[in-house]
Design an enzyme around this catalytic site. Structure first.
Site, mmCIF file in Angstrom:
data_model
loop_
_atom_site.group_PDB
_atom_site.id
_atom_site.type_symbol
_atom_site.label_atom_id
_atom_site.label_comp_id
_atom_site.label_asym_id
_atom_site.label_seq_id
_atom_site.Cartn_x
_atom_site.Cartn_y
_atom_site.Cartn_z
ATOM 1 N N ALA A 180 5.746 10.356 48.556
ATOM 2 C CA ALA A 180 5.413 9.366 47.340
ATOM 3 C C ALA A 180 3.882 8.747 47.814
ATOM 4 O O ALA A 180 3.370 9.105 48.827
ATOM 5 C CB ALA A 180 6.354 8.326 47.884
ATOM 6 N N ASP A 181 3.425 8.084 46.843
ATOM 7 C CA ASP A 181 2.149 7.533 47.087
ATOM 8 C C ASP A 181 2.202 6.110 46.494
ATOM 9 O O ASP A 181 2.803 5.815 45.358
ATOM 10 C CB ASP A 181 0.994 8.192 46.450
ATOM 11 C CG ASP A 181 -0.368 7.607 46.682
ATOM 12 O OD1 ASP A 181 -0.789 7.350 47.892
ATOM 13 O OD2 ASP A 181 -0.910 7.269 45.807
ATOM 14 N N THR A 182 1.707 5.019 47.103
ATOM 15 C CA THR A 182 1.956 3.456 46.290
ATOM 16 C C THR A 182 0.535 3.120 46.381
ATOM 17 O O THR A 182 -0.054 3.036 47.585
ATOM 18 C CB THR A 182 2.950 2.811 47.477
ATOM 19 O OG1 THR A 182 4.147 3.415 47.441
ATOM 20 C CG2 THR A 182 2.882 1.281 46.816
#
Length: 192
Positions: A73-75
């Site tokens: 994931a990347d936020t």
């Protein structure tokens, strides 16, 4: 999602992502991805977070030999089209928090899943509104240590929650792993 045997590799060193997977009962092991997280010139924020999540999952997929599914994931915090990233030092964090002060911003969380030679992805978009912050509050928050290593220099699940007037979207997405989207992707490969 209660199988105690890890059938998933989390491509992240984030303790929050581990906690969120535990919350929904997904047994996992951890193998952080080491890729550069730098936006390309003119790259829109949505494309950037999708690309970074996909690059993380691919790097770990190619590095492991177990055949386990890989989740990454990347936020990112985005204000006025600008990706904030993680603060490099106090001055950088203070600049970010001053910009977020009294304003609404977007939090984009992309999720990437690789399994059985296939790739799936999802994107969560949340909107967060901060109350006005004083310079003294910003300095005290930095001194707490919490903003370090956090996108946008704040943690919604920690002390940073007191700055948030309103959120629309995914609380877990703002934390770093949108659970609805993650569970939907994991359902495609038999987690359920």
């Amino acid at each position: 999602m209660n199988d105690p045997t890890p059938r998933l590799i989390l491509a992240s060193a984030s303790p929050r992502r581990r906690e969120l997977l535990d919350q929904i009962g997904v047994a996992h092991s951890v193998l952080p991805a080491d890729i550069p997280e730098i936006p390309r010139p003119g790259e829109p924020p949505e494309a950037y977070v999708r690309r970074i999540a996909a690059e993380k999952s691919l790097a770990v997929w190619e590095a492991q030999s177990s055949g386990l599914a890989v989740l990454a994931a990347d936020t990112e915090v985005v204000l006025d089209g600008e990706i904030f990233g993680k603060p490099q030092n106090f001055e950088h964090a203070a600049w970010m928090l001053a910009r977020l002060s009294g304003r609404e911003h977007r939090v984009l969380s992309a999720v990437s899943l690789r399994a059985e030679g296939q790739h799936w992805e999802a994107l969560s978009l949340s909107t967060v509104e901060f109350r006005a912050l004083t310079p003294a509050e910003i300095a005290a928050y930095w001194a707490s240590g919490e903003p370090q290593g956090k996108a946008g220099a704040y943690a919604i699940q920690g002390r940073g929650a007191r700055f948030i007037r309103h959120i629309a979207g995914s609380y877990s997405g703002v934390m770093g792993l949108p659970l609805y989207e993650t569970a939907e992707l994991l359902g495609r490969v038999g987690f359920g």
